[in-house]
Design an enzyme around this catalytic site. Sequence first.
Site, short mmCIF file in Angstrom:
data_model
loop_
_atom_site.label_atom_id
_atom_site.label_comp_id
_atom_site.label_asym_id
_atom_site.label_seq_id
_atom_site.Cartn_x
_atom_site.Cartn_y
_atom_site.Cartn_z
N SER B 23 -0.04 -33.65 0.58
CA SER B 23 -0.68 -34.80 -0.06
C SER B 23 -1.24 -34.44 -1.44
CB SER B 23 -1.81 -35.32 0.82
OG SER B 23 -2.52 -36.33 0.15
N LYS B 47 -0.19 -39.11 -1.98
CA LYS B 47 -1.55 -38.80 -2.39
C LYS B 47 -2.48 -39.71 -1.60
CE LYS B 47 -4.59 -37.78 -6.13
NZ LYS B 47 -5.13 -36.67 -5.29
N ASN B 71 -8.67 -27.53 -8.11
CA ASN B 71 -8.58 -28.90 -8.63
C ASN B 71 -9.73 -29.75 -8.15
OD1 ASN B 71 -7.69 -31.43 -6.88
ND2 ASN B 71 -6.83 -29.61 -5.89
N CYS B 131 -13.30 -35.72 2.14
CA CYS B 131 -14.08 -36.31 1.05
C CYS B 131 -15.49 -36.59 1.54
CB CYS B 131 -13.40 -37.56 0.50
SG CYS B 131 -13.05 -38.77 1.75
C1 LIG Z 1 -3.61 -31.34 -7.58
C2 LIG Z 1 -3.88 -31.44 -6.12
C3 LIG Z 1 -4.22 -32.68 -5.56
C4 LIG Z 1 -4.46 -32.81 -4.19
N1 LIG Z 1 -4.77 -34.04 -3.67
C5 LIG Z 1 -4.94 -34.19 -2.32
C6 LIG Z 1 -5.17 -35.46 -1.75
O1 LIG Z 1 -5.22 -36.49 -2.42
N2 LIG Z 1 -5.34 -35.54 -0.40
C7 LIG Z 1 -5.27 -34.43 0.41
O2 LIG Z 1 -5.40 -34.58 1.63
N3 LIG Z 1 -5.04 -33.22 -0.11
C8 LIG Z 1 -4.87 -33.07 -1.45
N4 LIG Z 1 -4.62 -31.81 -1.98
C9 LIG Z 1 -4.56 -30.63 -1.08
C10 LIG Z 1 -3.12 -30.28 -0.70
O3 LIG Z 1 -2.49 -31.33 0.00
C11 LIG Z 1 -3.06 -29.01 0.16
O4 LIG Z 1 -3.79 -29.22 1.35
C12 LIG Z 1 -3.66 -27.80 -0.54
O5 LIG Z 1 -3.33 -27.83 -1.92
C13 LIG Z 1 -3.20 -26.48 0.05
O6 LIG Z 1 -1.78 -26.33 0.01
P1 LIG Z 1 -0.99 -25.58 -1.19
O7 LIG Z 1 -1.62 -24.24 -1.37
O8 LIG Z 1 0.44 -25.54 -0.74
O9 LIG Z 1 -1.18 -26.44 -2.38
C14 LIG Z 1 -4.38 -31.66 -3.35
C15 LIG Z 1 -4.05 -30.43 -3.92
C16 LIG Z 1 -3.80 -30.30 -5.27
C17 LIG Z 1 -3.45 -28.96 -5.83
#
Ligand SMILES: Cc1cc2nc3c(=O)[nH]c(=O)nc-3n(C[C@H](O)[C@H](O)[C@H](O)COP(=O)(O)O)c2cc1C
Lengths: 274, 306
Positions: B23, B47, B71, B131
Amino acid sequence: MSAKLNATNTLRVTRIASVKTENQTTKTYTFKDARCAKAKPGQFLMLWIPQIDEIPLSIMNTEGNSVSVTVKAVGDATRHLHNMKQGETIGVRGPFGNHFTQNNGNVLLVGGGTGTAPLLFLAKQLATKTKRLSFIIGAKTKNELLFLNQLDPLCTEQPVAATEDGTYGLKCLATQPLETLLAEEGKEKFKMVYACGPEAMTRQVFNLTEKHGVQMEASLERLMRCGIGLCGSCMIGKYRVCKDGPVFNSQQLREVKDELGISKLGFDGNRIPL
Amino acid sequence: MNSNPLSTRLAGLELRNPTALASGILGYSPESLQRIAEAGAGAVVTKSVGLTPRVGYPNPTVVQANCGIINAMGLPNPGIAEYASEIRYAKTVLTVPFIVSVYGYSAEEYAAVAKAAATAGADAVELNVSCPHVKETGSEIGQNPKLLTQVIRQVKAATSKPVIVKLSPNVTDIVEIAQAASAAGADALTAVNTVRAIAIDAETALPILSNTRGGLSGPAVKPIALRCVYDIYEKVKTPIIGCGGITTWKDAVEFILAGASAVQIGTALAQKNPAVFQTINRGITAYLKKKKYRSIKEIVGKAQRN
Ligand SMILES: Cc1cc2nc3c(=O)[nH]c(=O)nc-3n(C[C@H](O)[C@H](O)[C@H](O)COP(=O)(O)O)c2cc1C
Ligand SMILES: Cc1cc2nc3c(=O)[nH]c(=O)nc-3n(C[C@H](O)[C@H](O)[C@H](O)COP(=O)(O)OP(=O)(O)OC[C@H]3O[C@@H](n4cnc5c(N)ncnc54)[C@H](O)[C@@H]3O)c2cc1C
Ligand code: FES
């Protein structure tokens, strides 16, 4: 995480080395940053204005370890930047995105407003390669025409200036002289048109190059946050402007023509008219 | 008989392979979700979307850390009323399970958004419970088993579609939270969201993100996320989707061995482009073949030592 992305995306804090006033609304900032100094024309950087904002800006020039960006004051962040002086601290990430290809046939560059900045950078590199280098530069009024003096010696024919109020050059939009130049055939015919400026202009340039069967590349702007292709803030069609762009070719522009010059995503992700 | 060694079933969803888009990566637009699906993802998650539009925080919203990024987007989103039409359109173009991530500030809000998303065509909803809860600013719904239970129950009552709960790693005992979510009826658990973090610039002596604090993702969080999956699998029967720092097929295999039935990939998209899904799937296939397994289902939780 790849070392290259890590290094490119790491925030570097630097000082403004010089500020040059281009006109009432536009200033050029020069600062040292070894990474961005290796950028190719068309690439952009993210500029951090501490405690205010971080904004995408096209790279206008590089020299040694120095980089320049040309900024028009349009809102909060850019106005703050305009109040900043030599020696003050800013942050830089980048360079990001793809770049213009460098065609060595006859080329035509079309710039509007601060969109002229990356095209000046491109023209400097193309000047030694191309047979014919023409430039059309458009603005609302005379003192908004940027970089005319610097462009002149780089072009093989005098740059064509067009102002909406007729205070300099032709009294028309930049697209009018474009129509005439694109109609030229034979040895003179252009191999590539490069455009950067207001998107309404870019859309017109796209329509005209399609009509005359000339390839083009346009640098586009969309709202940016991450700058590295992650957040999806800058989508146009299926493309991320920050990573797949900001430079798009004719083929890609065809794919996104329903949005080109028409709509973009706002800060809440809603589609809004341009 | 299923001959595709990568196919998996999870929360009632059929996945052609275990790699999903996390997401918040590449946002909302149906075109970008479609591009990710075409690049090989087994499922896509949008998202997070809420009841009303939010513009998110000002930039800087992303900052590079060693081996990861931090982020603080601030949940920018168009609101479910607007987004419903995009969900309807996305559903017509996507051929993989389409999961809408949902957030809210109360159980009622979660339920309303989840219901609208499901009605518009989502195959499942993922609850982003990381959140802040309005009444107790600073704490997250995902940190409070009681609140979390309420949220899940109300969402389950509002929709018949599978409900996935995305857990926060920012808790003392993630197993306790996972158990609460499971007991409340979660159909699957995603572990984990980002790890709370901060970046400070020494020169200006300022935090860099406009929101001061943010969430760390990427390779830096992988060992933490892997431990979360391992711990949950040990105690909870609900299927797990591993998430956090997955960049290579080996990372993905490690999560599956720890107990994940599928994985989500986010930050890796920044450096590897959408082709990362195909690369990871090829690597998992080669691993299964080399180790003589017929299906990934055979290796889920295989690293468990109890
Ligand atoms: C730019 C960005 C935006 C994100 N927005 C959301 C979000 O809206 N909702 C959510 O549940 N997780 C959000 N995440 C978290 C990711 O879904 C994920 O759980 C987290 O980044 C860890 O995985 P990764 O290391 O593969 O990125 C976001 C992560 C990033 C980097
Ligand atoms: C790849 C790229 C290259 C650019 N190059 C230049 C350049 O060389 N010179 C120049 O003057 N401007 C350039 N811009 C535009 C510049 O980023 C915006 O003018 C600036 O962000 C406005 O910020 P503000 O707070 O002053 O204005 P605001 O009042 O916030 O907004 C004014 C306008 O800028 C847009 N904008 C605001 N924030 C962003 C953001 N984070 N990303 C993109 N657009 C935004 C808004 O949508 C609005 O249309 C470029 C934009 C992009 C995407
Ligand atoms: S600015 Fe984040 S994807 Fe382009």
